[in-house]
Enzyme design. Structure first.
Site, PDB file in Angstrom:
ATOM      1  N   ASP A   1     -53.091 -34.609 -13.798  1.00 44.01           N
ATOM      2  CA  ASP A   1     -53.963 -35.781 -13.700  1.00 44.01           C
ATOM      3  C   ASP A   1     -53.076 -37.019 -13.681  1.00 44.01           C
ATOM      4  O   ASP A   1     -52.250 -37.201 -14.577  1.00 44.01           O
ATOM      5  CB  ASP A   1     -54.912 -35.821 -14.901  1.00 44.01           C
ATOM      6  CG  ASP A   1     -55.873 -37.002 -14.870  1.00 44.01           C
ATOM      7  OD1 ASP A   1     -55.821 -37.812 -13.926  1.00 44.01           O
ATOM      8  OD2 ASP A   1     -56.687 -37.107 -15.806  1.00 44.01           O
TER       9      ASP A   1
ATOM     10  N   SER B   1     -62.979 -40.357 -18.206  1.00 42.81           N
ATOM     11  CA  SER B   1     -62.349 -41.196 -17.194  1.00 42.81           C
ATOM     12  C   SER B   1     -62.662 -42.671 -17.457  1.00 42.81           C
ATOM     13  O   SER B   1     -62.339 -43.182 -18.534  1.00 42.81           O
ATOM     14  CB  SER B   1     -62.796 -40.730 -15.800  1.00 42.81           C
ATOM     15  OG  SER B   1     -62.009 -41.285 -14.790  1.00 42.81           O
TER      16      SER B   1
ATOM     17  N   HIS C   1     -57.888 -33.813 -13.168  1.00 43.56           N
ATOM     18  CA  HIS C   1     -58.869 -34.824 -13.520  1.00 43.56           C
ATOM     19  C   HIS C   1     -60.266 -34.351 -13.102  1.00 43.56           C
ATOM     20  O   HIS C   1     -60.460 -33.819 -12.021  1.00 43.56           O
ATOM     21  CB  HIS C   1     -58.541 -36.140 -12.795  1.00 43.56           C
ATOM     22  CG  HIS C   1     -59.340 -37.301 -13.266  1.00 43.56           C
ATOM     23  ND1 HIS C   1     -58.984 -38.048 -14.365  1.00 43.56           N
ATOM     24  CD2 HIS C   1     -60.497 -37.850 -12.812  1.00 43.56           C
ATOM     25  CE1 HIS C   1     -59.871 -39.014 -14.556  1.00 43.56           C
ATOM     26  NE2 HIS C   1     -60.798 -38.903 -13.625  1.00 43.56           N
TER      27      HIS C   1
END
Length: 308
Positions: free
Chosen positions: A248, A154, A278
């Site tokens: 995501d 991320s 995610h």
């Protein structure tokens, strides 16, 4: 394909428990809840032969994970996720332990400073400075400086990509980059972002909340160190593995980045995990997809290190 059944079960549990979104909480509450959630979903922490907390000369905290191997060792420098706002070395502890054992290799996690207390570009420069310090102190840390990879999930993937841009010009030489569902473009208006509005999962509101903490001015989002997709050139960057998740909001920008790297001649592997969301990379304790992605990352790292 539909949500993976294990993801659907996780989502249903969150809905039943009325788990609040992190962006509805205070920063202190969100930071504590984020760590607790990741530790719960990550499963039992794997033992690693040697673990040490240390600091760079500038005072940045690091945590070193070393398998039972003689040095100098191939080393992954890992940047934790959390939208540049949440997260800590402890957030990535499960991921880094699993990778250290599975590759096997040495892993060093960087405790970069968080926004909004330390907005962009503090985290980028913390990560690059730590990478340079690790390379400079390779002998002391039992690092094989010819086999040095950066990675993260991320926001950590965003920081890894930005670090490779800085390292291309300022060093150190890097052997690879592991980018797990990375942010690559501020203000992205991609199909996955537009449709990523599930109220019980990481969604486009989450993405905006993190960017708003990280940037003091929207114009900063045009800087390639914030949005690596906007770099004028992606040539001469290290080989990459880019992992994305079907459900995501960041999926498309991660995949666009992989395409940019490939078009620039960078050896790039793109791996989308259908049915996943995610954060799944950190959920190996409850998601088979998280375990598969960890195994893929470990196998890719092993190949990269074997070429060093």
């Amino acid at each position: 394909m539909p949500l993976d059944p294990q993801v659907e079960a996780m989502r249903a549990e969150r809905q039943a428990r009325a788990v609040p979104q992190l962006y509805t909480q205070t920063l202190a509450e969100a930071r504590a809840a984020d760590l607790a959630s990741i530790q719960e979903a990550g499963g039992q922490a794997e033992p690693v032969h040697y673990v040490e907390d240390l600091c760079t000369d500038a005072g940045l905290p690091l945590r070193l994970y070393r398998p039972d191997l003689a040095g100098p060792l191939p080393t992954l420098i890992y940047f934790f996720g959390g939208g540049w706002t949440l997260g800590s070395i402890d957030t990535a502890d499960g991921i880094t332990r699993r990778l250290a054992n599975a590759v096997p290799c040495q892993v060093i996690t960087v405790g970069y400073r968080l926004a909004p207390e330390h907005p962009f570009p503090t985290a980028v420069h913390d990560c690059h400075d730590a990478t340079q310090w690790i390379a400079t102190n390779a002998d002391k840390l039992q690092v094989d400086a010819s086999r040095l990879v950066v990675g993260g999930d991320s926001a950590g993937g965003n920081l890894a990509a930005a670090t490779t841009l800085l390292a291309r010009d300022k060093g150190p030489a890097l052997a690879g980059q592991l980018l797990v569902y990375p942010n690559t473009r501020y203000g992205a208006n991609t199909p996955s972002m537009v449709t990523g509005d599930d109220p019980h999962l990481f969604n486009k509101t989450s993405v905006g909340w993190y960017w708003n903490h990280y940037l003091t001015d929207a114009l900063d989002g045009l800087d390639p160190l914030a949005s690596p997709l906007l770099a004028s050139s992606h040539e001469d960057l290290p080989p990459a593995l880019v992992i994305t998740a079907e459900y995501d909001p960041l999926r498309d920008e991660g995949e666009f980045y992989a395409e940019k790297l490939h078009a620039a001649g960078v050896p790039t592997t793109l791996s989308r995990y259908d049915g996943m969301v995610h954060g799944f990379f950190a959920m190996a304790g409850i998601l088979d997809g998280g375990r598969r992605a960890t195994a893929e990352a470990a196998a890719w790292l092993s190949r990269i290190f074997s070429h060093g």
